[in-house]
Design an enzyme around this catalytic site. Structure first.
Site, PDB file in Angstrom:
ATOM      1  N   GLU A 143      32.071  85.602  89.445  1.00 32.06           N
ATOM      2  CA  GLU A 143      31.788  86.433  88.277  1.00 32.06           C
ATOM      3  C   GLU A 143      32.723  86.100  87.114  1.00 32.06           C
ATOM      4  OE1 GLU A 143      31.671  90.527  89.642  1.00 32.06           O
ATOM      5  OE2 GLU A 143      29.605  90.264  90.271  1.00 32.06           O
ATOM      6  N   GLU A 300      24.857  88.228  95.735  1.00 30.02           N
ATOM      7  CA  GLU A 300      25.356  89.505  96.247  1.00 30.02           C
ATOM      8  C   GLU A 300      24.255  90.540  96.030  1.00 30.02           C
ATOM      9  OE1 GLU A 300      29.155  90.553  94.576  1.00 30.02           O
ATOM     10  OE2 GLU A 300      29.970  88.547  94.875  1.00 30.02           O
TER      11      GLU A 300
HETATM   12  C1  GLA Z   1      31.220  91.951  92.474  1.00 31.37           C
HETATM   13  C2  GLA Z   1      32.098  90.875  93.080  1.00 31.37           C
HETATM   14  C3  GLA Z   1      32.385  91.097  94.519  1.00 31.37           C
HETATM   15  C4  GLA Z   1      32.721  92.528  94.772  1.00 31.37           C
HETATM   16  C5  GLA Z   1      31.600  93.405  94.287  1.00 31.37           C
HETATM   17  C6  GLA Z   1      31.868  94.866  94.534  1.00 31.37           C
HETATM   18  O1  GLA Z   1      29.893  91.717  92.604  1.00 31.37           O
HETATM   19  O2  GLA Z   1      31.560  89.595  92.915  1.00 31.37           O
HETATM   20  O3  GLA Z   1      33.475  90.289  94.892  1.00 31.37           O
HETATM   21  O4  GLA Z   1      33.884  92.819  94.093  1.00 31.37           O
HETATM   22  O5  GLA Z   1      31.447  93.226  92.908  1.00 31.37           O
HETATM   23  O6  GLA Z   1      32.846  95.386  93.705  1.00 31.37           O
END
Ligand code: GLA
Ligand code: GLA
Length: 672
Positions: A143, A300
């Site tokens: 991210e 995710e």
């Molecule tokens: C994001 C991040 C993950 C985790 C989730 C939940 O999507 O990429 O590593 O931190 O949020 O907080």
């Protein structure tokens, strides 16, 4: 192959548990895991001492169950031994304060020494896994995003400006630095838009936001080059943050990658609503697919209640599976759930995985295991099938950034405005692509460009080409206001688009909160038994060649045009000079679809989302019931229920929070 799996952190659990995890994953139908994206401290526990043995062992166990691996480069979480070396590794915030150690993503994107550390760990990992039979690809960092206002970034920004403008004279002229005697006589004088500097010159501020975006794109590019060089057989991707993330130009970010992956949490942080609004995830899906106009992975996908300090409302039975199918319905060819087992420690103790802290399979695991069985049967049909909308919405990061600097009206949000319009098409069961301002628009019949504030010559030309060829274009208020240096244009609004729109903005009124105007329509299809309101902003329009579609009825603007329609070339251009509510966009969308000769995929009740993917000429119709009660949809012809392997005809019933994927021949298309 359709990739279906989970994000796994073996380093959080005792090694003797790993075989059990892999067995349960395989039983759930998982064929892929993502690993290691935060494991820098374990892979390089001390400077230049590398340890991949533990990861090799974890991968071997997974591979013995035919589970493939996507490796994350761990650069989002640099370990203390590294960050302690220099305060300059840490980002500086907009208020001029340096962040401190304690979370992740603390690093400055332009620090050359930090870049060296990044290159080293990525190169070592890449060399180690280049020929590993279980590894199929890479996720870069995690991210990417943020903005840094440190002195190193200040110098890099000055360099960036030198490249963009060539001379200080050009910069001074484009930014209008004569205003308040900001005329720069040396590149070193050009500041960062720190909050301590007050309201910045809009030209400087927009360029800084572009520069920040470019900085993270460059961080990614640095890693892409290493991975392409060392691991030519592997794919390279990154996990984007959906429509909502507004600090990086995601079109730029997507360019270097094999495909876009993203993180989809319909019930995200602190979400205590009883019901989730599925149109938000739909918009993210369409945006992520639109970045490369190509299918995506969800790296995710929500696996349970979310939470750091507090815990969100639990996803209802069926929702996790439904949300994952929603991602697929909009073009995902891979679904990876975050995360496998809920962590017992760390900031994300309450971000729930498929398994709870205790590690025993429960409701959420069983739900996704059921889906795993379905994907085994249907995955091949799904994989590679494409979403083919006839409607596009133009997402302009330049405009989005410009509104972050100057909101124009305190109630105005570019993102909310964009979502509201997308929502109207979603409710009409019409698929939408979200594309860049200069994207090839020839595949579309209807294009909506909400609040296209910053307009370049290239964008104006692109829109002209589309309309000349017979397209229907819709623009809304605050379009064409700014040139590419974020200065206001010196012609009547909507600036470069005024000719296309056949209209000029005579004047405008920025409305106070809770104050509305009311619209009266000249077109019968748009007349409604209820009042339709205009709020936030009222452009008073002077049609040149356009005809009036709606007028204001209140205040001093009563009787003045608010919405117009212009014929241009073979096409038509609608100017919507105000910000409406859901009712306005709902009825406008219906009328616009008619203008463009488009129809909904099928008629379906509220709460049932409809999309389609095409495998050649075969249509896969998705019916997603987001409600807690059964719903019915009337269909023409025969089809096969892909998940249940049964035939259906006529009326179909969709159970609460269930999905139907129906395979039929190409009897019709969304193009109408
Ligand atoms: C994001 C991040 C993950 C985790 C989730 C939940 O999507 O990429 O590593 O931190 O949020 O907080
Ligand atoms: C004050 C200042 C002007 C101008 C206006 C509007 O009156 O003296 O220079 O800035 O406010 O902001």
């Amino acid at each position: 192959m359709f990739h279906f799996g989970v994000d796994y952190f073996p380093e959080h659990w005792p090694e003797d548990r790993w075989p059990e995890d892999a067995r349960l994953m395989a039983e759930a139908g998982f064929n892929v895991v993502r690993l290691a994206e935060f494991a820098w401290a374990k892979m390089e526990p001390q400077e230049e001492q590398y340890d991949f043995d533990w990861l090799d062992r974890a991968i071997a166990i997974l591979a013995s169950h035919d589970i493939r691996v996507v490796l994350g480069t761990p650069t989002a979480s640099p370990p203390p031994w590294l960050m302690a070396q220099s305060p300059e590794f840490f980002r500086v915030r907009e208020d001029g304060r340096r962040v401190t150690f304690g979370n992740r993503r603390e690093y400055c994107p332009n620090n050359p020494v930090y870049h060296e550390y990044t290159r080293r760990i990525v190169t070592h990992m890449a060399k180690h896994y280049a020929n590993h039979p279980a590894v199929i690809g890479w996720q870069i960092d995690n991210e990417l995003g943020g903005r840094c206002y440190c002195p190193i970034c200040a110098r890099a920004f000055q360099e960036w400006l030198r490249d963009r403008y060539g001379s200080l004279d050009a910069l001074n002229q484009r930014w209008g630095t004569i205003f308040w005697s900001h005329t720069y006589t040396d590149w070193d004088q050009v500041p960062l838009p720190l909050t301590t500097g007050g309201s910045p010159n809009p030209g400087l501020a927009l360029d800084f936001l572009r520069f920040s975006s470019d900085s993270y794109v460059a961080v990614q590019q640095m890693q892409v080059e290493i991975l392409r060089d060392k691991c030519p057989a592997h794919f390279v991707t990154h996990n984007f943050m959906g429509f909502g993330y507004d600090q990086i130009d995601y079109f730029d970010m997507a360019r270097d990658l094999d495909f876009v992956a993203w993180d989809n949490y319909p019930r995200g942080f602190w979400d205590m609503r009883a019901d989730v609004d599925p149109s938000q995830a739909a918009l993210s899906c369409d945006t992520m697919r639109g970045l490369k106009r190509q299918n995506v992975w969800v790296m995710e996908q929500q696996a349970g209640p979310s939470g750091w300090e507090t815990v969100s409302t639990a996803p209802r039975p069926g929702e996790l599976r439904l949300w994952a199918y929603q991602s697929i319905a909009h073009g995902a060819d891979g679904i990876v759930f975050f995360r496998w087992r809920t962590a017992r420690f760390g900031t994300e103790e309450y971000w729930h995985g498929l398994l709870d802290h205790h590690g025993r399979p429960g409701r959420r695991y069983e739900e996704i295991k059921r889906m795993g069985g379905e994907i085994k049967k249907a995955g091949e049909q799904l994989h590679g099938s494409t979403v083919k909308p006839s409607v596009a919405m133009i997402l302009s990061y330049d405009s989005r950034f410009a509104f972050q600097i100057q909101a124009n009206n305190p109630q105005f949000s570019y993102s909310a405005h964009f979502h509201q319009i997308h929502h109207a098409f979603y409710d009409h069961h019409v698929p939408v692509d979200v594309v860049a301002p200069t994207a090839d628009l020839s595949a579309y019949k209807l294009v909506v460009a909400p609040a296209l504030h910053v307009v370049s010559e290239a964008t104006a030309e692109n829109l002209k080409r589309f309309i000349r060829a017979g397209g229907v274009l819709v623009v809304t208020s605050r379009t064409g206001v700014k040139d590419t240096a974020n200065a206001v244009v010196d012609v009547p609004l909507p600036g470069l688009l005024a000719g296309l729109c056949g209209v000029e903005v005579e004047e405008y009124d920025s409305l106070p909160p809770n104050v509305c105007n009311e619209l009266e329509f000249t077109v019968p299809e748009l007349r409604s038994p209820h009042p339709v309101f205009a709020s936030v902003w009222c452009d008073v329009l002077k049609p040149n060649s356009a005809t009036v579609i709606a007028r204001y009825t209140q205040d001093y603007t009563a009787g003045k045009p608010a919405i117009t329609l212009n014929q241009f070339g073979q096409g038509q251009v609608v100017y919507v000079g105000t910000v409406g509510d859901a009712d306005l966009y709902e009825s406008l969308a219906g009328w616009l679809l008619g203008l463009a000769g488009l129809q909904p995929i099928v008629a379906a009740p509220e709460g049932v989302e409809v999309t389609e993917r095409w495998q050649g000429d075969d249509r896969l119709l998705f019916l997603l019931n987001h409600t807690g009660h059964a719903q019915e949809v009337d269909l023409d012809g025969h089809s096969t229920d892909l998940l249940r392997e049964t035939a259906c005809e006529g009326k179909v019933t969709i159970a609460p929070r269930d999905v139907l994927i129906l395979l039929a021949g190409s009897s019709r298309s969304s193009g109408g």
